[in-house]
Design a protein around this motif. Structure first.
Motif, PDB file in Angstrom:
ATOM      1  N   ARG A 202       0.869  -1.257   0.039  1.00 30.07           N
ATOM      2  CA  ARG A 202      -0.027   0.070  -0.020  1.00 30.07           C
ATOM      3  C   ARG A 202       0.849   1.286   0.054  1.00 30.07           C
ATOM      4  NH1 ARG A 202      -0.029   2.332   5.050  1.00 30.07           N
ATOM      5  NH2 ARG A 202       0.789   1.228   6.683  1.00 30.07           N
TER       6      ARG A 202
ATOM      7  N   THR B  66      -0.892   1.646  -5.939  1.00 27.45           N
ATOM      8  CA  THR B  66      -1.880   2.538  -5.927  1.00 27.45           C
ATOM      9  C   THR B  66      -2.422   3.129  -7.266  1.00 27.45           C
ATOM     10  OG1 THR B  66      -0.260   4.185  -5.600  1.00 27.45           O
ATOM     11  CG2 THR B  66      -1.095   3.616  -3.566  1.00 27.45           C
TER      12      THR B  66
ATOM     13  N   PHE C  47       0.789   8.171  -2.434  1.00 27.31           N
ATOM     14  CA  PHE C  47       2.015   7.220  -2.131  1.00 27.31           C
ATOM     15  C   PHE C  47       3.242   7.886  -1.548  1.00 27.31           C
ATOM     16  CE2 PHE C  47       2.226   8.214  -6.919  1.00 27.31           C
ATOM     17  CZ  PHE C  47       3.637   8.763  -6.778  1.00 27.31           C
TER      18      PHE C  47
ATOM     19  N   GLU D 244      -5.481   7.604  -4.628  1.00 28.76           N
ATOM     20  CA  GLU D 244      -4.793   7.217  -3.417  1.00 28.76           C
ATOM     21  C   GLU D 244      -3.244   7.831  -3.647  1.00 28.76           C
ATOM     22  OE1 GLU D 244      -6.135   2.459  -3.129  1.00 28.76           O
ATOM     23  OE2 GLU D 244      -5.046   3.250  -4.848  1.00 28.76           O
TER      24      GLU D 244
END
Length: 419
Positions: free
Chosen positions: A259, A265, A271, A269
């Protein structure tokens, strides 16, 4: 004012421009503190300024920072707002960029594209190819990136300028042209004087595909994590050597892998991405980028990095860890709300041309992110780029032509917005 039927873009000249520009190696250098980070960017800048001057752009010049400036005078009596168009001349340092050998595919027949180096651009990895059958594509030989990011945008703006000058019946306000350096390493707007730009709105021509208006970007920070050890000859190292490399490796291992990484991602999302590690026993460092559509979340990412760095240092007694976090840019969205017409008119221009458009988010950033944050609303528009930062990068000439047509119509709409 629909001008669709009044102008035909010279696609042959546009292609020749693009092929000329991509042959320049203009990779940015993230290891340099200079601006531009690589002197070779100036060579293309000087060519662009000379080409603008040849078009009769009287104020065309390269400044001390290798930024290229020029102005196409208004045809509406200077009654409408000034619009700026921006593209960057540097290319990504993440793939080879010297000796680019562009390959032109006329009437692409469909299917995977085998490059001279033996690698392929596959439909499976790039589904956009399915919509490009019959169109003209430009690839490389598979050994280097192409540089369509953002020389496609550069070529589009240059061709637009010549088209407007050759067709004075096209209505538009004052058009400011600006080509920047070092966008790929987050420094593209560092040397831009907004008073010199002197525009109400700007557009970066730095997007993928066709018909896209990018209205959100990541918010972005960068981080450097340093580990200080102690080097000594390994023959006498017992109890004395402190290996910073081990701490750096442990730090990277501490970061999330399933994740919060680019590999895992998508969509909205964020990172944390360690993209460079260098050093030796005495000192080692890790470079990271932090990305989120929510700027507040970057603080959480920074806290996680600090925790992981100190945890890694604790595993190698004697190592000292330090973390430096640097602000890069912020989400385009908030600044664009100050001037809704920036996006609205771009949409209307597509509609007037009988084309569909979409508003999208970028899992990255543009010069427009920073320009908008500084007070100049700057959405990002398509320029026919695909597979950027890769040796399988390619551009679509037909989409570049469409982008130029869109700008003609967009400038006409801005001409109707009286100051």
């Amino acid at each position: 004012m629909n001008q669709k039927a009044k102008i035909t873009i010279n696609r042959t000249r546009l292609l020749e421009r693009f092929l000329r520009y991509v042959r320049f190696d203009t990779a940015a250098d993230p290891r340099s503190d200079a601006y531009p980070s690589s002197e070779k960017q100036r060579r293309l800048a000087e060519l662009l300024a000379s080409e603008l001057a040849a078009m009769t752009v009287s104020d065309a010049h390269v400044d001390e920072n290798s930024l290229v400036w020029g102005t196409v005078p208004a045809t509406d009596g200077d009654l409408s707002p000034t619009v700026a168009l921006v593209a960057h001349i540097d290319t990504s340092p993440e793939a080879p960029s010297d000796r680019v050998s562009p390959q032109v595919i006329e009437r692409y027949p469909g299917g995977d594209i085998r490059l001279e180096a033996g690698n392929q651009i596959t439909v499976a990895a790039c589904p956009a190819l399915e919509s490009l059958v019959g169109k003209t594509l430009v690839t490389t030989d598979g050994k280097t990136l192409l540089g369509g990011d953002d020389k496609a945008g550069v070529a589009i703006i240059m061709e637009l300028a010549q088209t407007l000058i050759e067709n004075p019946h096209l209505q538009h306000g004052k058009l400011r042209l600006l080509f920047t350096c070092d966008e790929e390493i987050g420094r593209g707007t560092d040397k831009i004087d907004l008073n010199k730009v002197d525009a109400m709105v700007a557009y970066t021509i730095d997007g993928g595909g066709a018909g896209v208006i990018d209205v959100e970007t990541f918010s972005a920070d960068a981080a450097t994590v340093r580990f200080q050890g102690n080097n000594i000859h390994p023959a006498i190292a017992k109890g004395v050597m402190v290996n910073a490399i081990r701490a750096a490796a442990d730090f990277v291992a501490e970061l999330p892998r399933t994740r919060m990484s680019p590999e895992t991602t998508s969509d909205r999302e964020g990172f944390v991405h360690p993209h460079s590690i260098r050093g030796g026993v005495g000192e080692a460092s890790v470079e990271l980028i932090l990305r989120s559509f929510d700027a507040d979340e970057l603080n959480e990412y920074a806290a996680m990095i600090r925790e992981a760095a100190h945890a890694a240092a604790d595993k190698t007694p004697g190592v000292e860890a330090s973390v430096e976090v640097r602000r890069q840019y912020r989400n385009l969205r908030d600044g664009l709300q100050r001037l809704p017409q920036a996006v609205d008119l771009a949409e209307i221009a597509f509609t007037n041309l009988g084309r569909t458009s979409t508003q999208e988010i970028i899992r990255g950033g543009t010069d427009g992110s920073q320009l908008t944050e500084k007070g100049l609303p700057t959405p990002n528009l398509s320029s026919g780029q695909h597979n950027i930062h890769s040796v399988t990068e390619f551009a679509c000439l037909d989409e570049m032509v469409e982008a130029t047509e869109h700008l003609v119509e967009l400038l006409s709409l801005w001409s109707d917005q009286r100051s």
